[in-house]
Design a protein around this motif. Structure first.
Motif, PDB file in Angstrom:
ATOM      1  N   ILE A  46      10.832   4.571  12.789  1.00 10.27           N
ATOM      2  CA  ILE A  46       9.383   4.796  12.717  1.00 10.27           C
ATOM      3  C   ILE A  46       9.088   6.185  12.175  1.00 10.27           C
ATOM      4  CG2 ILE A  46       7.265   5.042  14.069  1.00 10.27           C
ATOM      5  CD1 ILE A  46       8.554   3.004  16.076  1.00 10.27           C
ATOM      6  N   ALA A  87       9.618   6.440   8.462  1.00  7.44           N
ATOM      7  CA  ALA A  87       8.544   5.802   7.710  1.00  7.44           C
ATOM      8  C   ALA A  87       7.280   6.653   7.761  1.00  7.44           C
ATOM      9  CB  ALA A  87       8.264   4.410   8.274  1.00  7.44           C
ATOM     10  N   ALA A  88       6.975   7.180   8.925  1.00  9.19           N
ATOM     11  CA  ALA A  88       5.767   7.993   9.073  1.00  9.19           C
ATOM     12  C   ALA A  88       5.845   9.229   8.206  1.00  9.19           C
ATOM     13  CB  ALA A  88       5.587   8.385  10.538  1.00  9.19           C
ATOM     14  N   VAL A 112       5.134   8.156   4.655  1.00 11.38           N
ATOM     15  CA  VAL A 112       3.727   7.842   4.413  1.00 11.38           C
ATOM     16  C   VAL A 112       2.879   9.103   4.458  1.00 11.38           C
ATOM     17  CG1 VAL A 112       1.717   6.636   5.326  1.00 11.38           C
ATOM     18  CG2 VAL A 112       3.932   5.493   5.288  1.00 11.38           C
ATOM     19  N   ALA A 145      -3.124   9.055   6.169  1.00 11.61           N
ATOM     20  CA  ALA A 145      -2.110   8.036   6.465  1.00 11.61           C
ATOM     21  C   ALA A 145      -2.590   7.152   7.614  1.00 11.61           C
ATOM     22  CB  ALA A 145      -0.801   8.708   6.840  1.00 11.61           C
ATOM     23  N   VAL A 186       2.228   2.917   8.199  1.00 12.04           N
ATOM     24  CA  VAL A 186       3.488   3.256   8.859  1.00 12.04           C
ATOM     25  C   VAL A 186       4.193   1.983   9.311  1.00 12.04           C
ATOM     26  CG1 VAL A 186       4.538   4.412  10.821  1.00 12.04           C
ATOM     27  CG2 VAL A 186       2.658   5.505   9.597  1.00 12.04           C
ATOM     28  N   THR A 240       5.567   0.161   6.239  1.00 11.96           N
ATOM     29  CA  THR A 240       6.691   0.883   5.647  1.00 11.96           C
ATOM     30  C   THR A 240       7.943   0.811   6.520  1.00 11.96           C
ATOM     31  OG1 THR A 240       5.144   2.399   4.613  1.00 11.96           O
ATOM     32  CG2 THR A 240       7.424   3.106   4.719  1.00 11.96           C
ATOM     33  N   SER A 241       7.712   0.879   7.810  1.00 10.06           N
ATOM     34  CA  SER A 241       8.865   0.891   8.719  1.00 10.06           C
ATOM     35  C   SER A 241       9.388  -0.516   8.993  1.00 10.06           C
ATOM     36  CB  SER A 241       8.480   1.551  10.044  1.00 10.06           C
ATOM     37  OG  SER A 241       7.520   0.760  10.715  1.00 10.06           O
ATOM     38  N   LYS A 289      -1.409   8.091  17.552  1.00 11.21           N
ATOM     39  CA  LYS A 289      -1.051   8.625  16.243  1.00 11.21           C
ATOM     40  C   LYS A 289      -0.642  10.096  16.403  1.00 11.21           C
ATOM     41  CE  LYS A 289      -2.893   9.168  11.557  1.00 11.21           C
ATOM     42  NZ  LYS A 289      -4.116   9.164  10.717  1.00 11.21           N
TER      43      LYS A 289
END
Lengths: 191, 191, 191, 191
Positions: free
Chosen positions: B20, B23-24, B27, B36, B41, B44-45, B59
């Motif tokens: 995670i 990915a974060a 992004v 974002a 996220v 993408t993850s 978040k």
DNA sequence: AATGAATGAGGATTCATTCAT
DNA sequence: TATGAATGAATCCTCATTCAT
């Protein structure tokens, strides 16, 4: 009554625009670009939301307006340096003026960086600055050349990195980065 | 299927978390922190939105996770310096490693600054860093003291400002701020 | 400058009104009734927003003005038919004049239908037309009665549907609905 | 609990989509496309605003969805005519079915025309219809050819104009344009 | 009569977060 | 544990209309 003359209107528009930019600067400094809302800007400026859109067609456009406005302010600091060149005295005076701005215009600097780091607005700024670096760096390159420095361009970049780094850290932790105590070092190493 | 052991579960959790965060990071580097979205996220993850909230409660909390994770990475660069102190050789090696990171982990640095400049997440970072500066700065202060520098603390701050300034400018205009050509100057002035 | 006479003023008013209506017709044709803005009308007509409200008290009222104006134009096409009745020759001439309008005044027709289909403006039109249909349809009913048609009223409605249908389709796909090639059929079936 | 299966999700999505379209159709029929708000659609459908945007990415996109959905409905009326061709009996049955739709699906027709006349959404519809006319008109052209009509294509267009004209007028003034009393004429002239 | 700055209610759209499954 | 549908508050932006000049 008769309608306002074009001159009156132009003046009015200038005032309003400044009023909006000032408020936006204040709000965005406190909240950050993305977190600041147009409503806040409206409330702070005392101008209705609708009218703001009469002057800036979008939030992004408002940011562009702020940046343009602020860059003008920045240019004033440089004074006649771009034309007449740098001397040690001028350099030191510039350092002091710059440090003063770091203290007083945190608003602008914060937004400047924030904007720099977001892809979209960055393009706006870059477009505005593109091709100006050479012209802007000139006095420093000349200065270090005259001083006989072996790498004037490198030293110019180094000097600017020093300023940006100090600004960034002072912005985040003012008490940890006291400008006064850094001043002697900056003068000694850069001038 | 046999139930997993607690150890396996814990390992799985760690992997997911890293997944995670990675990915974060990706992004947020591309879009900026505020822009974002958690959905991005998730996409993408490859992990569902719901599950992300199982690992990070908000978040903001995710950002905190990213920063913690990244600070760990940064600490690795320092190696044994906090314990054994700086030497000129180590300093130079550190400069090279740092510059390499400026080149390769732009993602992190971009977010780092972005986060620094937004009021909300800043508090998170500050909370994390608070009280660590003294400990973190120690090797530099010692180093400049041993070198007989008249203002070791000032020089320490100056050195860090140089690094941050270079990072900031390299991030925005890599071709204008070539790290290699700055290296000799940095070594000469700081080490 | 000497003050204008009341007659001159009235004339000026009429001209201004026509100017606004023409611009509104143009804008609404391009954008559709709801999407057209008063600012666009002002810009297109060269008359200030404020002044437009001096002539028409609301956007809806402006639409009503347009329709009234346009209906007058339409009546001119009918010429003396309402008084002297229809003959085959007049009917054919009417068909040609109507087709010419479909070609040249798309602006009006588009708005006419758009307006018809929105609840609010529709009421305006209906209010304007209410009770006039009988009078308006009279020549056709008489015509088909004289021709010995078994259902003169039905045939009248049918004829009007034909015209509207052709107009609608020609508006949307002019090249697919060429008026000239439809003319013989229309004449043959309706006259 | 375990997550829903893809099949369950797909079913759910279909249902929601239909639910939204139905509500949108209702609201837009009553208010007109431009005047209808997404909030109204949400309220009417009993679905949150946010979720609607999960299914249709914009208001315009929702309209496109409605049109696609509705065109499917329309095709059902034609039944096997596109494949097996028209006969007098089928033609009459088609007239009756069409008239029934004019009565029952005013909602759709109103929106259909409204959309037709607005530039933006029109493109959507046209894109959907483009190149289908030839195929769509074929049965009529064949029908009138077999009947020995001298201008089968013209007659086909004429017939369609009749239908559209009746629809348009019936939509606006149902009591003035009673479909039943027009039926005999339509059958006599077109079939 | 004429202008366009000013207002603000209203509408489309986004997104962090929750929840049924 | 895992999914993604669902929510609704928050936000940007538009535009008919008013009003000072």
């Amino acid at each position: 009554m008769s309608p306002r003359t074009p001159q009156q209107l132009e003046l009015l528009r200038q005032e309003r625009k400044a009023q909006i930019i000032e408020a936006a600067l204040e709000v965005m400094a406190a909240e950050g670009y993305a977190h600041a809302t147009m409503s806040q800007v409206a409330r702070t400026s005392g101008i209705s939301k609708g009218l703001i859109y009469n002057y800036f067609e979008s939030k992004e456009n408002l940011v562009e307006g702020i940046l343009l406005f602020s860059l003008e302010e920045l240019k004033k600091i440089l004074g006649d340096i771009p034309e007449t060149g740098l001397t040690p005295e001028k350099y030191i005076a510039l350092i002091d003026k710059t440090f003063a701005m770091y203290r007083d215009k945190q608003v602008f600097w914060r937004m400047y960086i924030a904007v720099m780091l977001q892809e979209e607005p960055k393009r706006i700024v870059l477009r505005m600055l593109k091709g100006q670096e050479a012209h802007y760096f000139r006095p420093w390159v000349d200065y270090y050349t005259q001083k006989g420095h072996p790498d004037p361009m490198g030293m110019t970049l180094f000097a600017h990195a020093v300023f940006d780094g100090i600004m960034l850290n002072h912005l985040n932790q003012p008490e940890l980065f006291p400008l006064e105590s850094l001043r002697p070092l900056v003068v000694q190493i850069l001038v």
